[in-house]
Design a protein around this motif. Structure first.
Motif, PDB file in Angstrom:
ATOM      1  N   HIS A 267       0.806  -1.222   0.000  1.00  0.00           N
ATOM      2  CA  HIS A 267       0.000   0.000   0.000  1.00  0.00           C
ATOM      3  C   HIS A 267       0.843   1.278   0.000  1.00  0.00           C
ATOM      4  CE1 HIS A 267       0.019  -1.227   4.447  1.00  0.00           C
ATOM      5  NE2 HIS A 267       0.797  -0.161   4.388  1.00  0.00           N
ATOM      6  N   LYS A 268       2.149   1.185   0.050  1.00  0.00           N
ATOM      7  CA  LYS A 268       2.968   2.390  -0.001  1.00  0.00           C
ATOM      8  C   LYS A 268       3.279   2.793  -1.444  1.00  0.00           C
ATOM      9  CE  LYS A 268       5.279   1.994   4.508  1.00  0.00           C
ATOM     10  NZ  LYS A 268       4.940   3.294   5.114  1.00  0.00           N
ATOM     11  N   TRP A 269       3.868   1.859  -2.208  1.00  0.00           N
ATOM     12  CA  TRP A 269       4.357   2.210  -3.541  1.00  0.00           C
ATOM     13  C   TRP A 269       3.735   1.382  -4.647  1.00  0.00           C
ATOM     14  CZ3 TRP A 269       6.961   6.620  -3.843  1.00  0.00           C
ATOM     15  CH2 TRP A 269       7.592   7.092  -2.685  1.00  0.00           C
ATOM     16  N   ALA A 270       2.816   0.464  -4.317  1.00  0.00           N
ATOM     17  CA  ALA A 270       2.212  -0.401  -5.350  1.00  0.00           C
ATOM     18  C   ALA A 270       0.714  -0.176  -5.469  1.00  0.00           C
ATOM     19  CB  ALA A 270       2.508  -1.871  -5.060  1.00  0.00           C
ATOM     20  N   PHE A 271       0.189   0.922  -4.894  1.00  0.00           N
ATOM     21  CA  PHE A 271      -1.144   1.440  -5.202  1.00  0.00           C
ATOM     22  C   PHE A 271      -2.314   0.593  -4.668  1.00  0.00           C
ATOM     23  CE2 PHE A 271       1.604   2.880  -8.811  1.00  0.00           C
ATOM     24  CZ  PHE A 271       1.598   4.235  -8.506  1.00  0.00           C
ATOM     25  N   THR A 272      -2.095  -0.285  -3.718  1.00  0.00           N
ATOM     26  CA  THR A 272      -3.216  -1.057  -3.176  1.00  0.00           C
ATOM     27  C   THR A 272      -3.922  -0.269  -2.080  1.00  0.00           C
ATOM     28  OG1 THR A 272      -2.016  -2.110  -1.361  1.00  0.00           O
ATOM     29  CG2 THR A 272      -1.880  -3.169  -3.530  1.00  0.00           C
ATOM     30  N   PRO A 273      -5.138  -0.699  -1.710  1.00  0.00           N
ATOM     31  CA  PRO A 273      -5.754  -0.137  -0.503  1.00  0.00           C
ATOM     32  C   PRO A 273      -4.864  -0.404   0.707  1.00  0.00           C
ATOM     33  CG  PRO A 273      -7.370  -1.359  -1.787  1.00  0.00           C
ATOM     34  CD  PRO A 273      -6.036  -1.642  -2.408  1.00  0.00           C
ATOM     35  N   ARG A 274      -4.969   0.438   1.696  1.00  0.00           N
ATOM     36  CA  ARG A 274      -4.133   0.283   2.885  1.00  0.00           C
ATOM     37  C   ARG A 274      -4.564  -0.947   3.692  1.00  0.00           C
ATOM     38  NH1 ARG A 274      -5.485   5.302   1.768  1.00  0.00           N
ATOM     39  NH2 ARG A 274      -3.748   6.567   0.958  1.00  0.00           N
ATOM     40  N   GLY A 275      -3.576  -1.571   4.279  1.00  0.00           N
ATOM     41  CA  GLY A 275      -3.839  -2.821   4.965  1.00  0.00           C
ATOM     42  C   GLY A 275      -3.558  -4.010   4.073  1.00  0.00           C
ATOM     43  N   CYS A 276      -2.587  -3.829   3.172  1.00  0.00           N
ATOM     44  CA  CYS A 276      -2.221  -4.909   2.240  1.00  0.00           C
ATOM     45  C   CYS A 276      -0.710  -5.088   2.278  1.00  0.00           C
ATOM     46  CB  CYS A 276      -2.689  -4.590   0.818  1.00  0.00           C
ATOM     47  SG  CYS A 276      -2.385  -5.940  -0.352  1.00  0.00           S
ATOM     48  N   GLY A 277      -0.281  -5.988   3.132  1.00  0.00           N
ATOM     49  CA  GLY A 277       1.131  -6.321   3.238  1.00  0.00           C
ATOM     50  C   GLY A 277       1.331  -7.799   2.986  1.00  0.00           C
ATOM     51  N   PHE A 278       2.566  -8.256   3.090  1.00  0.00           N
ATOM     52  CA  PHE A 278       2.828  -9.667   2.865  1.00  0.00           C
ATOM     53  C   PHE A 278       3.966 -10.133   3.754  1.00  0.00           C
ATOM     54  CE2 PHE A 278       5.909  -7.713   0.007  1.00  0.00           C
ATOM     55  CZ  PHE A 278       7.035  -8.515   0.143  1.00  0.00           C
ATOM     56  N   LEU A 279       4.006 -11.430   3.922  1.00  0.00           N
ATOM     57  CA  LEU A 279       5.100 -12.075   4.645  1.00  0.00           C
ATOM     58  C   LEU A 279       5.598 -13.236   3.802  1.00  0.00           C
ATOM     59  CD1 LEU A 279       6.880 -12.663   7.127  1.00  0.00           C
ATOM     60  CD2 LEU A 279       4.976 -14.005   8.053  1.00  0.00           C
ATOM     61  N   TYR A 280       6.890 -13.231   3.528  1.00  0.00           N
ATOM     62  CA  TYR A 280       7.543 -14.343   2.837  1.00  0.00           C
ATOM     63  C   TYR A 280       8.306 -15.144   3.877  1.00  0.00           C
ATOM     64  CZ  TYR A 280      11.345 -16.718   0.349  1.00  0.00           C
ATOM     65  OH  TYR A 280      12.238 -17.658  -0.093  1.00  0.00           O
ATOM     66  N   VAL A 281       8.130 -16.455   3.831  1.00  0.00           N
ATOM     67  CA  VAL A 281       8.827 -17.351   4.756  1.00  0.00           C
ATOM     68  C   VAL A 281       9.501 -18.446   3.942  1.00  0.00           C
ATOM     69  CG1 VAL A 281       8.602 -18.931   6.709  1.00  0.00           C
ATOM     70  CG2 VAL A 281       7.147 -16.903   6.587  1.00  0.00           C
ATOM     71  N   LYS A 282      10.765 -18.598   4.123  1.00  0.00           N
ATOM     72  CA  LYS A 282      11.510 -19.633   3.407  1.00  0.00           C
ATOM     73  C   LYS A 282      10.922 -21.012   3.709  1.00  0.00           C
ATOM     74  CE  LYS A 282      16.393 -20.586   2.380  1.00  0.00           C
ATOM     75  NZ  LYS A 282      17.776 -20.206   2.757  1.00  0.00           N
ATOM     76  N   LYS A 283      10.944 -21.875   2.710  1.00  0.00           N
ATOM     77  CA  LYS A 283      10.287 -23.175   2.835  1.00  0.00           C
ATOM     78  C   LYS A 283      10.658 -23.920   4.105  1.00  0.00           C
ATOM     79  CE  LYS A 283       9.413 -24.317  -2.029  1.00  0.00           C
ATOM     80  NZ  LYS A 283       9.649 -22.952  -2.525  1.00  0.00           N
ATOM     81  N   SER A 284      11.931 -23.888   4.470  1.00  0.00           N
ATOM     82  CA  SER A 284      12.385 -24.676   5.615  1.00  0.00           C
ATOM     83  C   SER A 284      11.817 -24.188   6.936  1.00  0.00           C
ATOM     84  CB  SER A 284      13.912 -24.663   5.677  1.00  0.00           C
ATOM     85  OG  SER A 284      14.418 -23.350   5.605  1.00  0.00           O
ATOM     86  N   TYR A 285      11.218 -22.978   6.939  1.00  0.00           N
ATOM     87  CA  TYR A 285      10.669 -22.433   8.177  1.00  0.00           C
ATOM     88  C   TYR A 285       9.146 -22.313   8.160  1.00  0.00           C
ATOM     89  CZ  TYR A 285      15.553 -21.071   8.900  1.00  0.00           C
ATOM     90  OH  TYR A 285      16.917 -21.081   9.035  1.00  0.00           O
ATOM     91  N   ARG A 286       8.514 -22.773   7.072  1.00  0.00           N
ATOM     92  CA  ARG A 286       7.065 -22.548   6.940  1.00  0.00           C
ATOM     93  C   ARG A 286       6.262 -23.158   8.080  1.00  0.00           C
ATOM     94  NH1 ARG A 286       6.428 -23.441   0.696  1.00  0.00           N
ATOM     95  NH2 ARG A 286       5.681 -25.486   1.341  1.00  0.00           N
ATOM     96  N   GLN A 287       6.708 -24.286   8.593  1.00  0.00           N
ATOM     97  CA  GLN A 287       5.967 -24.937   9.675  1.00  0.00           C
ATOM     98  C   GLN A 287       6.237 -24.306  11.034  1.00  0.00           C
ATOM     99  OE1 GLN A 287       3.655 -27.266   9.013  1.00  0.00           O
ATOM    100  NE2 GLN A 287       4.179 -26.887   6.863  1.00  0.00           N
TER     101      GLN A 287
ATOM    102  N   ARG B 157     -12.871 -10.962   9.042  1.00  0.00           N
ATOM    103  CA  ARG B 157     -12.210  -9.669   8.845  1.00  0.00           C
ATOM    104  C   ARG B 157     -12.425  -9.260   7.397  1.00  0.00           C
ATOM    105  NH1 ARG B 157      -5.926 -11.910   8.593  1.00  0.00           N
ATOM    106  NH2 ARG B 157      -6.270 -13.121   6.687  1.00  0.00           N
ATOM    107  N   ASP B 158     -12.018  -8.060   7.060  1.00  0.00           N
ATOM    108  CA  ASP B 158     -12.159  -7.562   5.694  1.00  0.00           C
ATOM    109  C   ASP B 158     -10.863  -7.831   4.936  1.00  0.00           C
ATOM    110  OD1 ASP B 158     -12.641  -6.284   3.348  1.00  0.00           O
ATOM    111  OD2 ASP B 158     -12.806  -4.274   4.193  1.00  0.00           O
ATOM    112  N   ASP B 159     -10.906  -8.806   4.044  1.00  0.00           N
ATOM    113  CA  ASP B 159      -9.739  -9.149   3.236  1.00  0.00           C
ATOM    114  C   ASP B 159      -9.760  -8.482   1.867  1.00  0.00           C
ATOM    115  OD1 ASP B 159      -8.713 -10.716   5.203  1.00  0.00           O
ATOM    116  OD2 ASP B 159      -9.105 -12.643   4.246  1.00  0.00           O
ATOM    117  N   THR B 160     -10.675  -7.544   1.657  1.00  0.00           N
ATOM    118  CA  THR B 160     -10.774  -6.943   0.325  1.00  0.00           C
ATOM    119  C   THR B 160      -9.513  -6.190  -0.110  1.00  0.00           C
ATOM    120  OG1 THR B 160     -11.936  -5.052   1.299  1.00  0.00           O
ATOM    121  CG2 THR B 160     -13.282  -6.801   0.324  1.00  0.00           C
ATOM    122  N   PRO B 161      -8.712  -5.598   0.816  1.00  0.00           N
ATOM    123  CA  PRO B 161      -7.460  -4.996   0.320  1.00  0.00           C
ATOM    124  C   PRO B 161      -6.547  -6.013  -0.362  1.00  0.00           C
ATOM    125  CG  PRO B 161      -7.976  -4.122   2.481  1.00  0.00           C
ATOM    126  CD  PRO B 161      -8.954  -5.248   2.228  1.00  0.00           C
ATOM    127  N   TYR B 162      -6.549  -7.261   0.159  1.00  0.00           N
ATOM    128  CA  TYR B 162      -5.697  -8.280  -0.446  1.00  0.00           C
ATOM    129  C   TYR B 162      -6.167  -8.632  -1.853  1.00  0.00           C
ATOM    130  CZ  TYR B 162      -4.598  -9.125   4.529  1.00  0.00           C
ATOM    131  OH  TYR B 162      -4.253  -8.998   5.840  1.00  0.00           O
TER     132      TYR B 162
END
Length: 794
Positions: free
Chosen positions: A621-641, A666-671
């Motif tokens: 939502h800062k530089w990619a023009f989405t509604p606010r409340g749209c972030g992400f988390l990347y987790v390497k495969k070995s740590y997913r569990q 919850r409202d997931d529409t920003p995603y």
């Protein structure tokens, strides 16, 4: 047969299709002519006349005759060909016999048929050994050379590849690959080739002695009119000593053809019908006549659909289009969003409402229809599909053309910023284009149309589709990616749920975002008893290597550090860390790394597969023009569990995707709006065009500001400057001191008195203004800031 007409005449005379049905999906299961089906029935009746006579005396000769014909058809020595039920069985046979070592890899592509990817995945995870590597084939494709070069590059980068599975014609995109050149590239890298020719026999010429693969499998029941369950498997002589059928039976250790012939009692009649099917194929004109008819029919249909729907064919060279299949992008349809599951639902609705059987597929973040053509099709068949899709179109789109003239024109046309205000603080909370907000609000309205339908049936598919699109934007495997509301939630999830011990320590810098520092301190004081080490960064910074060396020394001095938290772009100093170097350093020192990329997505190109952090969180939502409340988390495969959401809900102890998806209502529409935001970004020119404008504007603005105020930017190397944000030292002001309290007061006064929104920080005893540049800004915005600050100077 020579005089029979293609289209409705041959359909009624030679095929058994249901009256009133429209078949545009020959590519999935083929179609068996009446005369071939009659022969199949005859063989089945003969079987029942005397089963022992059939199986003990007659079937072997028929099997060998069909095998010999198959070998002749593809110009192969008969000893190199066996018959299998389908291409999937052929590929399973080879891959499961290969017995890869754990250090060796199978290469597939993002266009590989799902069953084959599953097979490769099973081998890589099911105890069979080996690794699975996936090469992305992206669109548009400009030429065959581009694909061949991509293979060469990928093979060079992954010298552990043992075998490559290569489609002759892809199923999901109808892409005709230059397999001879790809086989040559693989051979140059000592890589075996398994060609998946499921769609090739009968559609394109095949010459084994010319292309010279290690293995080749192809179906006869798709385009060569045999009963279903009839395919070939070519095995180069070099490999025939270790390949055996999946079913071990009576002829174990005998010749290859006998092993594949005898696999227990089964119905081999589809194989025995190959001569009659091939005769039918040749009698109606063979490949030349069929190709002329089908290609012309498809070209006309695709052109008509593209014009009517305002879309396009899949962007590939003409030479790489399948002769009997075409991919056409669908328009936006009411009630459907681009995803794999939605494409299946759409295909079912087209069939149930209009009795049209076609294939709809999710490709490159869009829904496409895969048009097949065979001799029984007519132009009227495609007109029926065109009319059906036209009736399903969603006409509520914000359909005005996107304004691409940056500055005030795009601000007035595409953004809802208040008139007269000056926004120089995009780095804080971003700005949402009006058309993206309209789509977002439509989703919110749709929830209230039927909340249960939305939550129970629609949301997850939309969430997954949006996740896949967003993951592609940062080049991450979708299974390693989940949505969170913001980067703060992302790093909290990692820091608070990962199984750290009280002996572990965290490291961050004094430039880390305040919320990061607070979270680490909370862990060290209240939750896990861990230590939290702060590395101080001072200015000036001479080079990025100096910054990396500071990290190395600090980690060496604190051997209890388990995890390093590093900013991609710092919030309060706009410092772009050399994250690739720091991530590599942490790996070399056996320390995990979490990258706080709150300000990175849309401002810098992200590639998780190249960067390879343990954890990465960021905001769209800062530089990619989405509604606010749209972030992400990347987790390497070995740590997913080992990483879980902060909210425990219904999907506890399921996989990471399901746990993060379901966290109560919850409202997931920003995603799910992220796809539209990224499309807007693409429509205005994409990252290259946006960054070119923003960086040029920022440089011009900074030159104007520093020359007028006689100050300077934060003393850091150019390589550490963020593309769209810069720190500029303020001159001495009459009513403001050099501390954080006065920085906050100045921000409020500029807003209240002059309607200028910016951000100030106190850095090493001096006030700095953080200046942002976005496509809606112009130099006049910064001139206004300069004028106002000059009024406040001593």
């Amino acid at each position: 047969m020579e005089s029979i007409q293609f289209g409705q005449v041959i359909r009624e005379k030679e095929f058994c299709m249901r009256k009133g049905a429209t078949f545009l999906n020959h590519g999935s299961y083929g179609m068996v002519p009446r005369r071939v089906k009659e022969l199949q029935k005859k063989y089945l009746y003969v079987t029942d006349e005397h089963p022992d006579d059939w199986f003990q005396r007659k079937s072997k000769g028929l099997w060998m005759a069909a095998r010999d014909l198959a070998a002749s058809l593809v110009n192969s020595d008969v000893d190199d060909i066996v018959l299998v039920q389908n291409a999937t069985t052929g590929i399973n046979t080879v891959l499961k016999a290969l017995k890869l070592k754990e250090t060796e890899a199978i290469l597939v592509t993002s266009n590989t048929y799902a069953a084959i990817r599953n097979t490769a995945h099973h081998i890589s995870t099911g105890g069979c050994g080996g690794q699975l590597l996936v090469m992305d084939i992206c669109f548009p494709i400009q030429s065959e050379d581009e694909i061949v070069q991509q293979y060469n590059t990928f093979l060079s980068q992954h010298p552990n590849i043992k075998i490559a599975v290569v489609d002759h014609i892809t199923s999901i995109t109808a892409l005709h690959l230059p397999i001879k050149r790809i086989i040559e590239a693989c051979r140059d890298h000592n890589v075996l080739t398994m060609i998946d020719g499921a769609h090739a026999p009968g559609q394109v010429p095949i010459d084994m002695k010319d292309i010279d693969p290690d293995f080749y499998t192809g179906n006869f029941h798709k385009w060569l009119y045999t009963p279903r369950g009839c395919a070939l498997l070519y095995i180069k002589k070099d490999h025939q000593t270790w390949v055996s059928p999946l079913v071990t039976s009576t002829n174990y250790s005998k010749s290859l053809d006998l092993q594949f012939f005898m696999q227990g009692t089964r119905d081999d009649c589809p194989y025995f019908c190959l001569p009659e099917a091939l005769k039918f194929y040749n009698d109606i004109g063979g490949m030349d006549a069929i190709t002329r008819y089908c290609s012309q029919l498809l070209d006309q249909a695709a052109s008509k659909m593209v014009a009517e729907w305002g879309t396009a064919k899949l962007p590939v060279p003409r030479k790489m289009e399948s002769p009997y299949m075409r991919m056409v992008k669908l328009p936006k349809l009411t009630g459907y969003i681009p995803s794999t599951s939605e494409s299946v639902r759409l295909m079912s609705e087209i069939y149930s409402r209009w009795n049209i059987q076609t294939a709809t597929l999710y490709v490159d973040c869009n829904l496409y229809v895969r048009l097949s053509a065979n001799v029984y099709n007519t132009a009227a068949d495609y007109d029926k599909l065109l009319e059906a899709i036209t009736q399903m179109r969603d006409t509520s789109d914000y359909s005005s053309p996107v304004v691409t003239e940056f500055g005030h024109p795009i601000r007035e046309a595409e953004f809802s910023l208040r008139k007269g205000s000056t926004f120089l603080n995009n780095a804080a909370r971003g700005s949402i284009p009006r058309r993206v907000r309209e789509i977002h609000l439509r989703y919110i309205d749709e929830i209230d149309d039927h909340p249960d339908d939305w939550m129970r049936r629609k949301l997850k598919n939309m969430w997954i589709a949006a996740r896949d699109c967003a993951a592609r934007f940062i080049n991450a495997d979708p299974e390693d990616f989940v949505f969170v509301q913001n980067a703060t939630t992302g790093f909290n999830s990692v820091l608070k749920t990962f199984p750290f011990t009280h002996e572990d320590a965290l490291m961050f810098t004094n430039n880390s975002f305040g919320a990061v520092q607070n979270t680490c301190r909370q862990l060290s004081t209240n939750l896990k008893g861990m230590k939290a080490h702060t590395m101080k960064i001072s200015f000036p910074i001479e080079s990025e290597d100096d910054l990396v060396e500071e990290h190395r020394k600090f980690i060496m001095e604190h051997p209890d550090i388990k995890l390093v938290v590093v900013d991609h772009i710092t919030s309060q100093t706009a410092l772009k860390f050399p994250v690739h170097k720091i991530v590599k350093l942490c790996k070399d020192m056996n320390v995990m790394v979490l990258v706080d990329g709150a300000n990175a997505p849309g401002q810098v190109a992200l590639d998780m597969k190249s960067l390879d952090p343990d954890f990465y969180c960021g905001n769209f939502h800062k530089w990619a023009f989405t509604p606010r409340g749209c972030g992400f988390l990347y987790v390497k495969k070995s740590y997913r569990q080992l990483v879980r959401p902060l909210v425990t809900s219904h999907n506890y102890e399921q996989d990471m995707t399901n746990e993060f998806f379901m966290q109560g209502y919850r409202d997931d529409t920003p995603y799910i709006t992220v796809q539209h935001a990224l499309q807007f970004y693409k429509d205005i020119g994409g990252m290259e065009t946006v960054m070119e404008y923003n960086t040029a504007l920022l440089k011009e603005a900074v030159d104007l500001i520093t020359s007028s105020w006689e100050t300077h930017t934060l003393p850091i190397p150019k390589s550490l400057e963020a593309p769209c944000v810069r720190m500029v030292r303020l001159p001495q002001l009459k009513a403001y001191g050099n501390n954080s309290e006065d920085a906050g007061r100045l921000v409020n006064d500029l807003y209240a008195q002059y309607d200028i929104q910016t951000q100030m920080f106190c850095v090493q005893g001096h006030l700095y203004i953080r200046v942002s540049a976005q496509v809606y800004n112009e130099l006049n915005d910064y001139q206004k800031l300069v004028t106002v600050i000059n009024r406040l100077r001593k």
